[in-house]
Structures are given as C-alpha cells and as structure tokens.
Design a protein around this motif. Sequence first.
Motif, PDB file in Angstrom:
ATOM      1  N   PRO A 158      -6.380  -2.873  15.266  1.00 44.82           N
ATOM      2  CA  PRO A 158      -5.338  -2.522  14.283  1.00 44.82           C
ATOM      3  C   PRO A 158      -5.943  -2.356  12.896  1.00 44.82           C
ATOM      4  CG  PRO A 158      -5.207  -4.845  14.850  1.00 44.82           C
ATOM      5  CD  PRO A 158      -6.222  -4.251  15.777  1.00 44.82           C
ATOM      6  N   PHE A 159      -5.614  -1.268  12.240  1.00 46.39           N
ATOM      7  CA  PHE A 159      -6.211  -0.944  10.939  1.00 46.39           C
ATOM      8  C   PHE A 159      -5.956  -2.030   9.901  1.00 46.39           C
ATOM      9  CE2 PHE A 159      -5.435   1.017   6.707  1.00 46.39           C
ATOM     10  CZ  PHE A 159      -6.742   1.370   6.405  1.00 46.39           C
ATOM     11  N   TRP A 160      -4.746  -2.572   9.880  1.00 39.73           N
ATOM     12  CA  TRP A 160      -4.393  -3.516   8.824  1.00 39.73           C
ATOM     13  C   TRP A 160      -5.007  -4.902   9.018  1.00 39.73           C
ATOM     14  CZ3 TRP A 160      -2.421  -1.671   4.465  1.00 39.73           C
ATOM     15  CH2 TRP A 160      -1.804  -0.425   4.498  1.00 39.73           C
ATOM     16  N   ARG A 161      -5.721  -5.086  10.100  1.00 35.61           N
ATOM     17  CA  ARG A 161      -6.519  -6.305  10.229  1.00 35.61           C
ATOM     18  C   ARG A 161      -7.660  -6.301   9.211  1.00 35.61           C
ATOM     19  NH1 ARG A 161      -8.924  -6.792  15.882  1.00 35.61           N
ATOM     20  NH2 ARG A 161      -7.356  -8.348  16.426  1.00 35.61           N
ATOM     21  N   TYR A 162      -8.089  -5.099   8.804  1.00 35.13           N
ATOM     22  CA  TYR A 162      -9.277  -4.954   7.963  1.00 35.13           C
ATOM     23  C   TYR A 162      -8.969  -4.492   6.544  1.00 35.13           C
ATOM     24  CZ  TYR A 162     -10.975  -4.839  12.747  1.00 35.13           C
ATOM     25  OH  TYR A 162     -11.199  -5.126  14.076  1.00 35.13           O
ATOM     26  N   PHE A 163      -7.780  -3.974   6.306  1.00 34.78           N
ATOM     27  CA  PHE A 163      -7.471  -3.353   5.018  1.00 34.78           C
ATOM     28  C   PHE A 163      -6.205  -3.963   4.428  1.00 34.78           C
ATOM     29  CE2 PHE A 163      -5.607  -0.064   2.294  1.00 34.78           C
ATOM     30  CZ  PHE A 163      -6.708   0.321   1.533  1.00 34.78           C
ATOM     31  N   ARG A 164      -6.191  -4.073   3.107  1.00 30.83           N
ATOM     32  CA  ARG A 164      -4.994  -4.531   2.413  1.00 30.83           C
ATOM     33  C   ARG A 164      -4.830  -3.738   1.131  1.00 30.83           C
ATOM     34  NH1 ARG A 164      -3.853  -9.515   1.446  1.00 30.83           N
ATOM     35  NH2 ARG A 164      -5.077 -10.465   3.116  1.00 30.83           N
ATOM     36  N   ASN A 165      -3.587  -3.507   0.751  1.00 35.10           N
ATOM     37  CA  ASN A 165      -3.292  -2.846  -0.512  1.00 35.10           C
ATOM     38  C   ASN A 165      -3.421  -3.824  -1.668  1.00 35.10           C
ATOM     39  OD1 ASN A 165      -2.580  -0.325   0.677  1.00 35.10           O
ATOM     40  ND2 ASN A 165      -0.574  -1.157   1.243  1.00 35.10           N
ATOM     41  N   ALA A 166      -3.418  -3.280  -2.873  1.00 39.24           N
ATOM     42  CA  ALA A 166      -3.462  -4.151  -4.052  1.00 39.24           C
ATOM     43  C   ALA A 166      -2.222  -5.032  -4.111  1.00 39.24           C
ATOM     44  CB  ALA A 166      -3.582  -3.305  -5.318  1.00 39.24           C
ATOM     45  N   LYS A 167      -1.094  -4.487  -3.642  1.00 38.19           N
ATOM     46  CA  LYS A 167       0.146  -5.255  -3.583  1.00 38.19           C
ATOM     47  C   LYS A 167       0.392  -5.707  -2.149  1.00 38.19           C
ATOM     48  CE  LYS A 167       2.314  -2.832  -7.481  1.00 38.19           C
ATOM     49  NZ  LYS A 167       3.492  -2.022  -7.909  1.00 38.19           N
ATOM     50  N   PRO A 168       1.121  -6.808  -1.942  1.00 39.83           N
ATOM     51  CA  PRO A 168       1.380  -7.286  -0.585  1.00 39.83           C
ATOM     52  C   PRO A 168       2.121  -6.243   0.248  1.00 39.83           C
ATOM     53  CG  PRO A 168       1.960  -8.959  -2.213  1.00 39.83           C
ATOM     54  CD  PRO A 168       1.686  -7.704  -2.977  1.00 39.83           C
ATOM     55  N   GLY A 169       1.919  -6.323   1.547  1.00 39.50           N
ATOM     56  CA  GLY A 169       2.627  -5.426   2.446  1.00 39.50           C
ATOM     57  C   GLY A 169       1.707  -4.428   3.108  1.00 39.50           C
ATOM     58  N   MET A 170       2.174  -3.864   4.218  1.00 38.20           N
ATOM     59  CA  MET A 170       1.414  -2.860   4.972  1.00 38.20           C
ATOM     60  C   MET A 170       2.138  -1.526   4.856  1.00 38.20           C
ATOM     61  SD  MET A 170       0.294  -5.138   8.316  1.00 38.20           S
ATOM     62  CE  MET A 170       1.882  -5.958   8.474  1.00 38.20           C
ATOM     63  N   GLU A 171       1.855  -0.813   3.772  1.00 39.48           N
ATOM     64  CA  GLU A 171       2.489   0.475   3.501  1.00 39.48           C
ATOM     65  C   GLU A 171       1.418   1.510   3.190  1.00 39.48           C
ATOM     66  OE1 GLU A 171       6.764  -0.152   1.543  1.00 39.48           O
ATOM     67  OE2 GLU A 171       5.158  -0.990   0.288  1.00 39.48           O
ATOM     68  N   TRP A 172       1.471   2.640   3.872  1.00 40.60           N
ATOM     69  CA  TRP A 172       0.525   3.717   3.595  1.00 40.60           C
ATOM     70  C   TRP A 172       1.053   4.615   2.482  1.00 40.60           C
ATOM     71  CZ3 TRP A 172      -4.274   4.525   5.865  1.00 40.60           C
ATOM     72  CH2 TRP A 172      -4.923   5.711   5.504  1.00 40.60           C
ATOM     73  N   LYS A 173       2.324   4.903   2.543  1.00 41.67           N
ATOM     74  CA  LYS A 173       2.996   5.794   1.584  1.00 41.67           C
ATOM     75  C   LYS A 173       2.365   7.184   1.625  1.00 41.67           C
ATOM     76  CE  LYS A 173       4.922   2.178  -1.329  1.00 41.67           C
ATOM     77  NZ  LYS A 173       5.050   1.628  -2.691  1.00 41.67           N
ATOM     78  N   THR A 174       1.805   7.687   0.527  1.00 47.93           N
ATOM     79  CA  THR A 174       1.375   9.086   0.474  1.00 47.93           C
ATOM     80  C   THR A 174      -0.133   9.225   0.638  1.00 47.93           C
ATOM     81  OG1 THR A 174       1.155   9.000  -1.932  1.00 47.93           O
ATOM     82  CG2 THR A 174       3.292   9.675  -1.031  1.00 47.93           C
ATOM     83  N   GLY A 175      -0.575  10.469   0.857  1.00 55.29           N
ATOM     84  CA  GLY A 175      -2.000  10.757   0.955  1.00 55.29           C
ATOM     85  C   GLY A 175      -2.520  10.618   2.375  1.00 55.29           C
ATOM     86  N   LEU A 176      -3.654  11.275   2.619  1.00 62.06           N
ATOM     87  CA  LEU A 176      -4.253  11.252   3.952  1.00 62.06           C
ATOM     88  C   LEU A 176      -5.424  10.291   4.076  1.00 62.06           C
ATOM     89  CD1 LEU A 176      -4.326  15.061   4.900  1.00 62.06           C
ATOM     90  CD2 LEU A 176      -2.634  13.332   5.507  1.00 62.06           C
ATOM     91  N   PHE A 177      -5.887   9.731   2.974  1.00 63.03           N
ATOM     92  CA  PHE A 177      -7.084   8.889   3.075  1.00 63.03           C
ATOM     93  C   PHE A 177      -7.003   7.699   2.120  1.00 63.03           C
ATOM     94  CE2 PHE A 177      -7.937  11.903  -0.297  1.00 63.03           C
ATOM     95  CZ  PHE A 177      -8.601  11.169  -1.260  1.00 63.03           C
ATOM     96  N   ARG A 178      -7.798   6.700   2.438  1.00 62.60           N
ATOM     97  CA  ARG A 178      -8.003   5.523   1.595  1.00 62.60           C
ATOM     98  C   ARG A 178      -9.502   5.266   1.530  1.00 62.60           C
ATOM     99  NH1 ARG A 178      -3.592   6.759   0.991  1.00 62.60           N
ATOM    100  NH2 ARG A 178      -1.649   5.579   1.102  1.00 62.60           N
ATOM    101  N   TYR A 179      -9.954   4.683   0.457  1.00 62.31           N
ATOM    102  CA  TYR A 179     -11.371   4.330   0.341  1.00 62.31           C
ATOM    103  C   TYR A 179     -11.584   2.912   0.872  1.00 62.31           C
ATOM    104  CZ  TYR A 179     -11.892   8.400  -2.701  1.00 62.31           C
ATOM    105  OH  TYR A 179     -11.908   9.677  -3.194  1.00 62.31           O
ATOM    106  N   LEU A 180     -12.611   2.751   1.685  1.00 59.66           N
ATOM    107  CA  LEU A 180     -12.971   1.449   2.230  1.00 59.66           C
ATOM    108  C   LEU A 180     -14.239   0.937   1.568  1.00 59.66           C
ATOM    109  CD1 LEU A 180     -12.462   2.077   6.064  1.00 59.66           C
ATOM    110  CD2 LEU A 180     -10.885   0.930   4.497  1.00 59.66           C
ATOM    111  N   LYS A 181     -14.341  -0.362   1.449  1.00 62.02           N
ATOM    112  CA  LYS A 181     -15.564  -0.984   0.946  1.00 62.02           C
ATOM    113  C   LYS A 181     -16.587  -1.058   2.076  1.00 62.02           C
ATOM    114  CE  LYS A 181     -12.936  -3.872  -2.274  1.00 62.02           C
ATOM    115  NZ  LYS A 181     -12.560  -5.262  -2.643  1.00 62.02           N
ATOM    116  N   PRO A 182     -17.881  -1.056   1.740  1.00 59.84           N
ATOM    117  CA  PRO A 182     -18.902  -1.140   2.793  1.00 59.84           C
ATOM    118  C   PRO A 182     -18.714  -2.348   3.718  1.00 59.84           C
ATOM    119  CG  PRO A 182     -19.915  -0.551   0.711  1.00 59.84           C
ATOM    120  CD  PRO A 182     -18.485  -0.876   0.400  1.00 59.84           C
TER     121      PRO A 182
END
Length: 310
Positions: free
Chosen positions: A97-121
Amino acid sequence: MKGALPEFPCLESRLFQDWTFNGGSWHNGPRKGELIPVKNTAPGQIVILTTRRPDQSEGERQIIGAYEIGKIDAQYNLTATPNNRIRLTKQQSELLPFWRYFRNAKPGMEWKTGLFRYLKPEQVHTILTDMATVCGETRAGAAAEALLVKHFSGTQPAPPAGALKGKLPAGKEAAIARKYPGGEGPDHLALKEWVAHNPAAVGLPRNSKYDLEHLFTSGDCVDILFTLPTGQFAVVEIETRFPFPGAHQAIKYRALQAAARSWRLSDNRVTAILVAWDFDASTLQFCRRYNIETWKCRSGSAGTRIKTQT
C-alpha cells in the motif's frame, strides 16, 4: 468510457508498453492545456508507480511498479531505461500500500490533484526493499534487488513512516499470503489467537510471551512463537481438522528457531507443539517419532495433551 475507444485515451493505457510517464497538463486557469513539468528529477532516478481502482478509497492506493529513468524529453516524458523495469502482479501490489510509505504535510490520506508526488530517497529505499521481499525469486524481485544494489548498496532501509498505520510489515504479510493462499479460515484464526493469549491451555507458563506469525529469515512464518520465562522457546503450529501437514511444519519451525539462536537443531531448548481439534493414529505416531507435543484443543477451553504411544 462511452462510444468508440480512443486510440490513446490516457498515459496509463500504455504505461507498461511504452514505459513512459509525465506530469500531465493543467486543466484549468490561465495555463490550461500546458504541460506540467516534473522538475525535481533526472535520468538515473527512480519512478514508483501507483494506482487505485474506482471502487477503492484513496487509503487503499497500491504500488504497481517501478523503473529507473533513462531519459527526459522536452515534453517532460520520463522514459525508463531498458533494464530493471518492474511490473507487479495484483497479489504483489496488494501487499504494498502506497500510504504505508508516504504522508502529506497535513494529516490524512488524500491525493487531491496532480499526477505525481516527489519521494525522498529513503522512502524509495524502503519501498524497493519491501518490493524485493514481496516479489521474492521472480523477475520483479530480481529487478528490485538490482536497483537496491545500484542505488542503496551497503545501507539499511528506514522503517516505513507513512500515514497508513496498523499494517504488518510487508515481509510478514507476504509470508502469510504464501502460507494461506486462499486466506486464513475463521476457525484456524480463532484457535490460534486463543492459544496465543492462553499459553497454559497447551501446557506452557502463563507469562510466556507470544509472537503471532513469527517470521524467520527464510521467509517462513510459524503460527505462534512463545518465549518462555526460562529463556527457552516453543513453536506452536495450529491445525483444525487435518493435523498431519502441521506436524511436518512443526519440525521445520523448531529447526529454524534453533538455527536463529545458533543452537544445534536438536537442542531441547526449543519445543515443538502441534495443536488441533483432534488427532488420527498416524499423526500421533509421526509426532512421537519426532518428539512433537500434541494437544487436543478448541478455542475457549483448555487443551488436553495426547500422550503418543508406541
């Protein structure tokens, strides 16, 4: 879709054919129709591909593949190198599951707009490590291992730190999925949890500590590993109606726990226990031959040890 199928309806339709993706275009505002650049990347970096079905919530978004960028053209297309392209199966994706590894600056699991997000190494490192574990000895697993060696060789990944909590580690989930390909039955689960919380039901000290589905380095997992107050261990395999396969499993898990402690495989500090609703004569004879304790037990009641006889 309604009507005739477009020749190129979306990037995703040919993702695993062309192995290229981009940031899409602006849909509204003064820049409507213009391409959205993916700025913070370069050839040699890694793309992680995710999706969710229309009937899934955003929190159920899964990782479905990955690739290393070979080139970026003027339209901001991120095209894969010829090697180490990873396309996961449905079963493999469900364990990542993607959200096991990624979190937004604000709480919650929301993608909202856009096709991509930047990940840290470090996030990419953890994802590829779990991907290699989940995929095992497959082409996808080998590709994930190759990317790990190339980009993160010699370093340990950080534990997942995404927004999704309460999930088992990917390696343990993969081992459980292999162990129960059709899913764990409710009777087996109920008996396993009863014994784990009531070790005295199978003759163990009440203050023994349990680990459900304990994962060994081999990728095998035993139903319950008990650590006894004396520092000894008990591996417990749970069966309901058909105990004979569990007897063989108990032998394996006893040996694996002894090896994990650098003990002889026959060391009596590891006890093998087989728990079932009932036993047939041939299973009891087998357990006697290989020194496996047999306990007749149902969830909610104390077990009865079945003394094996010659």
